[in-house]
Design an enzyme around this catalytic site. Structure first.
Site, PDB file in Angstrom:
ATOM      1  N   HIS A 259       0.724  -1.358   0.100  1.00  0.00           N
ATOM      2  CA  HIS A 259      -0.007   0.053  -0.030  1.00  0.00           C
ATOM      3  C   HIS A 259       0.965   1.222  -0.093  1.00  0.00           C
ATOM      4  O   HIS A 259       1.977   1.307   0.551  1.00  0.00           O
ATOM      5  CB  HIS A 259      -0.920   0.203   1.190  1.00  0.00           C
ATOM      6  CG  HIS A 259      -2.090   0.858   1.035  1.00  0.00           C
ATOM      7  ND1 HIS A 259      -1.940   2.346   1.425  1.00  0.00           N
ATOM      8  CD2 HIS A 259      -3.462   0.557   0.869  1.00  0.00           C
ATOM      9  CE1 HIS A 259      -3.213   2.754   1.240  1.00  0.00           C
ATOM     10  NE2 HIS A 259      -4.059   1.942   0.782  1.00  0.00           N
ATOM     11  N   ASP A 310      -7.773  -5.168  -0.404  1.00  0.00           N
ATOM     12  CA  ASP A 310      -8.228  -5.952  -1.319  1.00  0.00           C
ATOM     13  C   ASP A 310      -8.062  -7.403  -1.224  1.00  0.00           C
ATOM     14  O   ASP A 310      -8.388  -8.474  -1.926  1.00  0.00           O
ATOM     15  CB  ASP A 310      -7.975  -5.548  -2.497  1.00  0.00           C
ATOM     16  CG  ASP A 310      -8.553  -4.217  -3.299  1.00  0.00           C
ATOM     17  OD1 ASP A 310      -9.843  -4.331  -2.907  1.00  0.00           O
ATOM     18  OD2 ASP A 310      -7.752  -3.655  -3.833  1.00  0.00           O
TER      19      ASP A 310
END
Ligand code: ACO
Length: 370
Positions: A259, A310
């Site tokens: 991320h 996700d």
């Protein structure tokens, strides 16, 4: 000239909507911790009110929002006609992006960018997104679209419109938590895109169409679908370690990991890990949850990269019966509200987004002599 590749570390604006607190592995939503919102079973509708209006709703404000969502759960007949004529094998995110452009043709006051009009359209789009996804799914299965149920809330209605039967309360709880966690996330790529378009004073439907184009990519919202495909490709618990070793040896990106902001873990992944396990137990099929845990452990043996939002959402959505290629559209069903909140902030800021680039091409070319 200092260049920030991918605008990493560039603070482009101020926002009051949400803040990924990387140091504390927390996501703050207008002052509330995502842990409190999820653990408190706060409904998507309440958090939508929080995002759009700045505060959690009173009882009467929540009733008014629910009533408005119910009124707005309707699609122009032209959308159903268009869905019925789509070629086979349409990618759902391509469908959704195009559907919102089409919806703009049927939206009264679509060009009105005043704040009250934009709020009205934001609520209508929040109501319409799941309807489009569900109608698309029903039609491609050769079935009739199902009207929303006035007795069900937002998350339950999504499952009901997809399946045509009263949704399981645990599935509804998981879907609600998912929508709450995904509703907004500061200056991610699609939100930045929406704000960039809003900065030109384009209408909400234009901003949202552009945001959908951004969300589709596998490095952003498309990662949930890519994660599930990865789990299916690995196929079996016994193959996880070798698959991950090979992925690192061949420099393959592991979907659902890493991320830009959270370098020590995504706070939403903790909840999605738990929900994926709960839903796996419920449907008596823990295989993909177990594989997810094993992928996480195997990745960590190679380098310090953690699951993002996700990753565990893939197994969770699979267990509650969402078709894999609808995972990213489900993400959009939550983020539509956050995008709208940011479009409103950008209209108020009234500053055109227009960064610079450093020109490194030639400067001294000349046309050939005539
Ligand atoms: N698999 C393997 N290696 C990775 C991964 C991954 N998923 N993520 C990061 N890395 C590596 C990079 O290759 C890079 O290695 P290097 O230092 O040897 O060059 C290092 O970790 C740093 O990563 P960056 O790509 O520089 O980090 P950045 O902040 O630019 O990328 C991104 C973030 C795009 C999300 C990246 O982690 C990625 O591609 N992840 C997979 C796709 C994904 O899951 N996207 C969803 C993100 S959440 C969302 O948008 C909703």
């Amino acid at each position: 000239m200092a260049i920030s590749k991918g605008l990493a570390d560039v603070v482009f604006t101020q926002t009051e909507i949400s803040h990924p607190d990387s140091d504390n592995s927390n996501l703050i939503m207008r002052g509330y911790s995502i842990d409190d919102l999820v653990n408190g079973n706060v409904s998507f509708e309440e958090v939508a009110h929080l995002v759009l209006y700045g505060h959690l709703p009173s009882e009467s404000e929540l009733s008014a929002l629910n009533a408005q969502l119910q009124i707005d759960r309707v699609l122009p007949p032209a959308i159903y006609d268009w869905l019925r004529k789509l070629p086979e094998q349409v990618v759902p995110m391509t469908m959704l992006r195009t559907a919102i452009s089409l919806l703009a043709l049927h939206e009264q006051g679509v060009e009105d960018i005043t704040i009250p009009a934009t709020l009205r359209k934001a609520i209508r789009l929040t109501a319409q997104f799941p309807m489009i996804c569900a109608a698309f799914q029903r039609i491609r299965e050769g079935k009739q679209p199902i009207d929303p149920s006035p007795s069900l809330g937002h998350a339950a209605n999504i499952l009901y419109m997809l399946n045509g039967k009263a949704p399981d309360p645990d599935f509804t709880r998981a879907m609600n938590a998912y929508l709450v966690m995904l509703i907004d996330h500061s200056m991610n790529n699609s939100t930045f895109t929406a704000r960039t378009v809003a900065s030109t004073q384009a209408d909400l439907h234009s901003c949202v169409t552009a945001a959908l184009a951004s969300l589709k990519g596998p490095l952003h919202g498309g990662a949930n679908e890519a994660t599930m495909k990865m789990l299916l490709e690995i196929g079996d618990e016994s193959k996880v370690d070798a698959w991950v070793d090979n992925a690192f040896a061949t420099k393959r990106i592991i979907m659902g990991f890493g991320h830009r902001i959270y370098k020590h873990g995504d706070p939403r992944a903790r909840h999605l890990n738990r929900l994926a396990e709960e839903m796996g137990r419920k449907v008596n099929a823990l295989k993909y949850y177990n594989m997810s845990r094993m992928v996480e452990a195997a990745v960590l043996r190679h380098r310090e990269i953690y699951p993002n939002v996700d990753f565990y959402s893939a197994a969770m959505m699979y267990y509650i019966g969402i078709p894999i290629d609808l995972f990213t559209p489900m993400f959009a069903c939550a983020r539509i509200t956050g995008w709208s909140g940011h479009v409103i902030e950008q209209y108020k800021e009234a500053a055109l987004v227009r960064p610079k680039s450093e020109y490194v091409g030639p400067r001294d070319l000349h046309l050939p002599a005539a």
